[in-house]
Write an enzyme that holds these catalytic residues in place. Structure first.
Site, PDB file in Angstrom:
ATOM      1  N   GLY A 151     -36.990   2.012 -14.456  1.00 42.42           N
ATOM      2  CA  GLY A 151     -38.204   2.810 -14.430  1.00 42.42           C
ATOM      3  C   GLY A 151     -39.373   2.000 -13.930  1.00 42.42           C
ATOM      4  O   GLY A 151     -39.246   0.839 -13.547  1.00 42.42           O
ATOM      5  N   SER A 152     -40.544   2.633 -13.948  1.00 43.48           N
ATOM      6  CA  SER A 152     -41.753   1.990 -13.450  1.00 43.48           C
ATOM      7  C   SER A 152     -42.965   2.702 -14.027  1.00 43.48           C
ATOM      8  O   SER A 152     -42.879   3.875 -14.424  1.00 43.48           O
ATOM      9  CB  SER A 152     -41.793   2.058 -11.918  1.00 43.48           C
ATOM     10  OG  SER A 152     -42.938   1.433 -11.385  1.00 43.48           O
ATOM     11  N   SER A 154     -44.637   2.549 -16.806  1.00 40.44           N
ATOM     12  CA  SER A 154     -44.605   2.956 -18.219  1.00 40.44           C
ATOM     13  C   SER A 154     -43.975   4.323 -18.440  1.00 40.44           C
ATOM     14  O   SER A 154     -44.093   4.899 -19.530  1.00 40.44           O
ATOM     15  CB  SER A 154     -46.025   2.955 -18.827  1.00 40.44           C
ATOM     16  OG  SER A 154     -46.598   1.673 -18.744  1.00 40.44           O
ATOM     17  N   ARG A 279     -41.687  -7.119  -6.912  1.00 38.86           N
ATOM     18  CA  ARG A 279     -42.497  -6.513  -5.855  1.00 38.86           C
ATOM     19  C   ARG A 279     -43.961  -6.754  -6.161  1.00 38.86           C
ATOM     20  O   ARG A 279     -44.339  -7.276  -7.223  1.00 38.86           O
ATOM     21  CB  ARG A 279     -42.208  -5.019  -5.727  1.00 38.86           C
ATOM     22  CG  ARG A 279     -42.071  -4.250  -7.049  1.00 38.86           C
ATOM     23  CD  ARG A 279     -43.363  -3.824  -7.650  1.00 38.86           C
ATOM     24  NE  ARG A 279     -43.220  -3.065  -8.893  1.00 38.86           N
ATOM     25  CZ  ARG A 279     -44.224  -2.789  -9.706  1.00 38.86           C
ATOM     26  NH1 ARG A 279     -45.440  -3.216  -9.433  1.00 38.86           N
ATOM     27  NH2 ARG A 279     -44.028  -2.120 -10.829  1.00 38.86           N
TER      28      ARG A 279
END
Length: 400
Positions: A151-152, A154, A279
């Protein structure tokens, strides 16, 4: 002679995605965004950027598209969800790239935790769960943090105070076969001990610490980022400890090429790694780095992907802060107000809405709840932060 392509696999929906394309143009490259749905990125039409429509979840399709383009100088992504695909494709094309298996492994938080713990890098105690009953039986005490293994921003991260909350949230996560980008996700969640203390991120490029960033989070039980300050106003010894811990994590994971964004908590016992993202940081942190330190990491990522020279040496100029305007009511955006007032706030260098009129605001307790931001820069860190906060508070949306 044709202008070489800089291929971007999908994009951030706000902020740096647009900047990646601009940086590529500034370097004499021709940016092109490969996307399954280019309408996600209005800036493509607004700025006249090339795009190709394809299944970007399929690395083979991305590779084939690059072959068809011909003269490709580099392949990268501004999106957490597609950075592993970009690394894989760049490697197969013989172009500059981070270690593709390391990037892919890092995207899986379960694998990341196992590697870091095995290398002695401080992380929170954790358990993996494929069923709600396993999450409940984690045996880490309460409260715990329950999050998806991939995921990303939060998304899906929640503090659970008791057994019932763990069961509810783990069930919801495990019942979701795809993420918010419609990508298939493993049926796996992480249950982690809750680490108390202020949160920071360390922005690195290769094996160099570029900045330590102070993070400001919204109210628990969620972990939505409401703002950032650059540089973090901490004692030099604390900044060094945070930076050294981030570098140890990057080395353990086999990273150390290009940009990485490592999130940590400063516990009573020292820094604890929350997660490493292979990233460039989101949340407009690159804009703060330009203002405060004179470092353009967006340009550096583009340059490195294309095999060009880069310079990421910090040159302290000021303090910079961002604060986000965060929605608390769902609905369709009918009007937006306060932009002129936000921009007129002293020391504010930028203020924007990030959702258009007509957009659907669904409260997700993640970065997608943010509808605007204000950035301020100045000599005094507390004044700068306060002015960013005041300016962001001027931004409002009316929903229907």
């Amino acid at each position: 002679m044709s202008t070489p392509w800089l291929v971007l696999v999908e994009s951030n929906t706000t902020g740096t995605g647009r900047q990646f394309c601009a940086a590529a143009r500034a370097r004499g490259l021709r940016p092109i965004v490969l996307a399954s749905d280019p309408s996600r990125y209005p800036y493509l039409d607004e700025d006249g950027y090339d795009r190709r429509v394809l299944d970007t979840a399929d690395a083979a399709a991305v590779l084939q598209a690059c072959h068809r383009l011909g003269d490709v100088a580099g392949v990268t992504s501004s999106s957490e969800y597609f950075i592993a695909t970009a690394a894989e494709v760049a490697t197969k094309l013989g172009l500059p790239s981070p270690d593709a298996p390391a990037v892919a492994r890092c995207r899986h938080k379960d694998q990341q935790r196992i590697v870091l713990a095995g290398a002695g890098v401080p992380v929170a105690g954790f358990r993996l769960a494929r069923e709600p009953a396993q999450a409940v039986a984690a045996g880490l005490g309460y409260p715990v943090v329950v999050k998806p293994s991939m995921g990303s921003g939060s998304v899906g991260v929640q503090l659970c105070p008791d057994r019932a909350a763990v069961e509810r949230h783990a069930t919801a996560l495990l019942d979701a076969p795809v993420n918010e980008r419609a990508q298939a996700v493993p049926r796996l969640v992480l249950v982690e001990q809750y680490v108390t203390g202020p949160e920071f991120s360390v922005e690195t490029f290769d094996d160099r610490v570029v900045a330590v960033v102070a993070k400001h989070l919204g109210p628990e039980p969620h972990f939505v980022e409401h703002g950032h300050d650059v540089p973090a106003t901490v004692p030099p010894g604390v900044a060094t400890a945070l930076g050294d811990t981030a570098l140890a994590a990057i080395r353990a994971l086999g990273l150390g090429w290009g940009a990485a964004h490592t999130e940590l908590r400063l516990s009573a016992g020292g820094p604890v790694v929350i997660e490493v993202n292979p990233r460039l940081a989101g949340g407009m942190i690159p804009a703060l780095l330009r203002l405060a330190l004179g470092v353009d990491l967006v340009d550096a990522v583009v340059g490195r992907a294309a095999g060009r020279a880069v310079d990421v040496r910090p040159r302290p100029l000021a303090h910079a802060s961002i604060r986000f305007a965060v929605a608390d009511t769902p609905g369709v955006v009918a009007d937006r107000t306060g932009l002129d007032a936000a921009r007129a706030t002293p020391s504010v260098t930028a203020a924007e809405f990030t959702v258009p009129v007509g957009a659907d605001l669904a409260i997700t307790h993640s970065f997608r709840d943010r509808f605007g931001y204000a950035i301020a820069a100045g000599e005094d860190p507390s004044t700068t932060a306060d002015r960013a906060r005041r300016a962001a508070a001027e931004l409002h949306v009316v929903t229907r």
